[in-house]
Each structure stands twice: as C-alpha cells, then as structure tokens.
Design a protein around this motif. Sequence first.
Motif, short mmCIF file in Angstrom:
data_model
loop_
_atom_site.label_atom_id
_atom_site.label_comp_id
_atom_site.label_asym_id
_atom_site.label_seq_id
_atom_site.Cartn_x
_atom_site.Cartn_y
_atom_site.Cartn_z
N SER A 256 -2.17 13.40 4.56
CA SER A 256 -2.31 14.21 3.30
C SER A 256 -2.52 15.70 4.12
O SER A 256 -2.76 16.12 5.69
CB SER A 256 -3.97 13.49 2.90
OG SER A 256 -5.13 13.95 3.58
N THR A 293 -0.67 9.30 1.91
CA THR A 293 -1.39 10.22 0.87
C THR A 293 -2.38 9.41 -0.35
O THR A 293 -3.25 7.90 0.21
CB THR A 293 -0.52 11.17 1.22
OG1 THR A 293 0.51 10.72 0.24
CG2 THR A 293 -0.31 12.20 1.29
N HIS A 294 -1.38 9.90 -1.62
CA HIS A 294 -2.04 8.27 -1.99
C HIS A 294 -1.15 7.30 -2.96
O HIS A 294 -1.35 6.82 -3.57
CB HIS A 294 -2.22 9.66 -3.59
CG HIS A 294 -1.26 10.18 -3.97
ND1 HIS A 294 -0.79 11.55 -3.62
CD2 HIS A 294 -0.16 9.88 -5.54
CE1 HIS A 294 0.25 11.84 -4.00
NE2 HIS A 294 0.44 11.33 -5.62
N ARG A 295 -0.26 7.68 -1.71
CA ARG A 295 0.86 6.50 -1.60
C ARG A 295 1.44 6.48 -0.74
O ARG A 295 1.62 7.50 0.67
CB ARG A 295 2.10 6.96 -2.94
CG ARG A 295 3.02 8.06 -2.81
CD ARG A 295 4.19 8.26 -3.46
NE ARG A 295 4.39 9.87 -3.78
CZ ARG A 295 4.32 10.81 -3.70
NH1 ARG A 295 3.30 11.00 -5.28
NH2 ARG A 295 4.99 12.07 -3.99
N GLY A 312 -3.67 12.92 -2.49
CA GLY A 312 -4.75 12.72 -1.82
C GLY A 312 -4.96 12.20 -1.02
O GLY A 312 -3.80 11.97 -0.11
N THR A 313 -5.94 11.24 -1.03
CA THR A 313 -5.77 10.00 0.26
C THR A 313 -6.63 8.55 -0.41
O THR A 313 -7.80 9.11 -0.85
CB THR A 313 -6.72 10.20 0.86
OG1 THR A 313 -6.51 11.98 1.95
CG2 THR A 313 -6.74 9.57 2.60
N VAL A 314 -5.80 7.47 -0.47
CA VAL A 314 -5.71 6.73 -0.82
C VAL A 314 -5.92 5.76 0.08
O VAL A 314 -4.25 5.19 0.64
CB VAL A 314 -5.13 5.68 -2.10
CG1 VAL A 314 -5.89 4.53 -2.81
CG2 VAL A 314 -5.74 7.70 -3.05
N THR A 317 -2.80 1.88 -0.17
CA THR A 317 -1.80 2.55 -0.62
C THR A 317 -1.45 1.32 1.05
O THR A 317 -0.01 0.99 0.60
CB THR A 317 -1.54 3.81 -0.90
OG1 THR A 317 -1.97 4.13 0.05
CG2 THR A 317 -2.12 3.99 -2.34
N ASN A 347 -11.30 9.45 2.29
CA ASN A 347 -10.96 8.40 1.47
C ASN A 347 -11.17 8.85 0.06
O ASN A 347 -12.59 8.53 -0.20
CB ASN A 347 -11.22 7.11 2.36
CG ASN A 347 -10.51 5.89 1.24
OD1 ASN A 347 -9.11 5.91 0.31
ND2 ASN A 347 -11.04 4.23 0.65
N ALA A 348 -10.89 8.17 -0.77
CA ALA A 348 -11.22 8.53 -2.74
C ALA A 348 -12.58 7.02 -2.23
O ALA A 348 -12.44 5.98 -2.24
CB ALA A 348 -10.01 7.80 -3.25
N ASP A 351 -11.70 4.02 -4.07
CA ASP A 351 -10.70 3.25 -4.06
C ASP A 351 -11.86 2.91 -1.98
O ASP A 351 -10.77 1.25 -1.61
CB ASP A 351 -9.12 3.68 -2.93
CG ASP A 351 -8.29 2.93 -1.87
OD1 ASP A 351 -7.86 2.22 -2.42
OD2 ASP A 351 -8.26 3.33 -0.59
#
Length: 440
Positions: A256, A293-295, A312-314, A317, A347-348, A351
């Motif tokens: 990210s 990132t978010h994926r 973003g950051t997840v 995934t 991290n979110a 999540d």
Amino acid sequence: MFTIVDRRLNPSGKSLANRQRFLRRAKEQVMRAVRDASAKRGIRDIDMGGDIAISPDGIREPTLRRSSTGGQRDYVVPGNKEFMSGDKIKRPPQGGGSGRGNEGSEDGDGQDEFRFVLSREEFIDLFLEDLELPDLAKRKLAVTDAMDWHRAGYSVAGSPTNLNLVRTMRNSLARRMALHRPTGDEIKALRQEIDDLERTGRDRDRLEQARLALAEALKRTQRIPYIDPVDVRYNRFAATPRPAAQAVMFCLMDVSGSMTEHMKDLAKRFYMLLYLFLSRRYKHVDVVFIRHTHRAAEVDEETFFYSAETGGTVVSTALEEMARVIKERYPPGEWNIYGAQASDGDNALSDNTKTAQLMTDSILPDCQYYAYLEVGQEGMMPGLPYGGGPRETDLWRTYKQINAGGVLAMRRVTERKEIYPVFRELFAKDKAGQPAEVSA
C-alpha cells in the motif's frame, strides 16, 4: 602405519590442507567479512563466492625476535669510516630520527588488507553457520533425485556374490525328495549290509540283491545331481526412487501507499536470506509471492518487488490467498510450508479479528514456521512505529495475542544493518545445538 599427503590444489594454487588450516585460524574474522560482503550484494548473487578482505593483524603468527631496547649486540657494518673497534656509540633517542621511515595513515592503519577468494560452498557455509530451522520436519518425500537398491525377491540368474544359499539348498532338497534320489545314509547302510553278508558268507541271495540295490543307488545319484542349475536362486535387487524433502516459502508483503521503497528493500533483504537458508536445508524449494493492499494476488518476483500499487491495507486478503494456494497446490501433509510476512504494521481496524482468526485456524496449523517482519522508516527507533510514544501497531498487537505455540516469530527492523542480526536471532541455535526459542 602410512601417511596420506593431499596434493589437491584449490583455485588460488595452494594446498587444500593449508587453506583449511588458515580458515580455521582466521574463522572469526572471515565470518565477519562474509557478513559484511553479503550486505552489499543483490538478491541474485547472494550465494556466489568471491574475494573478501580481512585485517592482517588477525592472521599474523607470533614469532620470537630480539628486543629493540636493552642487551648487547655486535654488528659488522660495511663502509664504516667514522668509528674504530672498541668505540662506544650512543643510542639514538626513542621516537626520534631523521624523519625517515614509514609514515602513519590518517585513519590509523598503515597496512594493506589481506584479500583471498572463497568458493561458493565456503561462502554459504560460513554465512549460514550456527543457524538452524526451528522445525525441519521433512513431510513430503516425493521428488526423486537418486535411486536406492532394495531386495526384490529371487532370480534364476545373477552374480555369484548374490547367490542365496538357503533358497538354493531348499530347492535342491525338494527336487531330490521328489525324484527319490538316494541319500548318503541309505548308500552307507547298503554298503554296511554287503560287508556283513560277505564276512559271514550266509544268504547269498540277499547279498546279490544288496549289491544290485547299491549299483542302482549309485546310478541314481549320478543321474540326479545333489544341486542342479534349476535349484540355484540369486538375490534380486530393484532400483527404487530415493525421495528428497521439499518446501515452499510464502512471501507476503503489504504494498500500500504507506510502504516506502526503503521498507520494501528491508523486506527484500529478509526474503533473500530466508530463501538462501531454506535452499541449503531442503533440496527443492518453491517460492510463492503474494502482495496485497485491500485485495491480494499471487504475482511473480518482478511484480512483487517493483510494481507500483495503491489502495488501503487489509491483511486478511493476503492470508486468504495464501490459504487458497496451500489448498490447491501445497497440501500440508506433503509439503513443508514456511511463511514470511513484511508490513509496516498498518491494518484496517475492522480486519484485525478476521486476521487473527485466519492465522489461528488456517495458516499457523499448516506452517512449519511463520516469521513476521515489521519494517519502519530509516532512523526510527525500534518499537516506536510512528516516531512518537511507544505504541504498538495494529498488526503487531493482533499477532502478539495469538497463541502460536512457537510457530510464529515477530521482529522489528528499521535499517539495513539490522536485517542480518534479526535473521540470526530468529534462527540461531542454542548451546545444545537446537534452534533457539522464538517468540514475539
């Protein structure tokens, strides 16, 4: 009593024995030089040999020599026109002189470095000395590298050295019994009976019958051999594949916008060391690159390290993608699975619970070892992720609460020079020769 002289030459032209003695004597300095040299190498040439330099002070052997002060010495100096025999010469003051001689260098070291060449195997062995994997269980034994020979029954032809005496004699006995070949005891009994009848001179008819029976028995022994070629059996050996252990290394990295090039470079250096280490312990090592990132997605090495990405950051995934790849291509019962994750700790918040659940239920049970490397900006104090108070990042706090049973190890780095010490800390052996305990 005999002596073996090894006259094999190494690339530099010196004998192998002398080379090994030198490496043992200067091992500490050589290992330090190897680690310094590895820090300047790229990921593709980390396992190459090459020349290294060490200080000559550490390899100089002690010698006995005369002291420059005190004592009496006689010299014969040619070309003397000033002094006669018996004259006394004043000793020059210490530290004085006419300004001639060697001058010191600005850095305090006026001697050249001692340089020599290490082979690829020597370089890697010194680089990885005193390191061991915490769990080197070889689960999968399926990739064939060589052949082993195992017993595979009997054959009617073969080498005399493989003759099976027990099986041969068993076949011979069965054949002789089936064909009614006279035994040695039967022939001996007939001869004894004939001798008795001849000595007594009685029962001439029985004597004649005994002689005919003996002649027939001797003929049968000649027609029916004690061991026939059809009885002979040889041990048979068949070649079977000899398997080699195999492992897979998962590289997970957050790409990210918060991950700078410096952080990615730290992660790359850690992956490089881990791959080199695994390739020395396992014959076959696959590498899977997963960036997120978010994926998340599985990519090749070039895309993993150098392709730009936004989002973003997840973290979950990436863990889901890793679990998917394991299920499809790397069954835990057949592969030794190692994971290495690099992130800045973001991290979110929504999540974190899912991430912890995935690690506990899916990832860690399948892994031999999982290393989490939290990277920070250069110059940032370790443990202070944002340069302020000593707060932990979301991902660090999430992983810290997981009961991994020694499978999960966590470390922080902010500078390139910390990569190798952290790597050694994760994989160093204890005094008993076993891998040291690892924890968060």
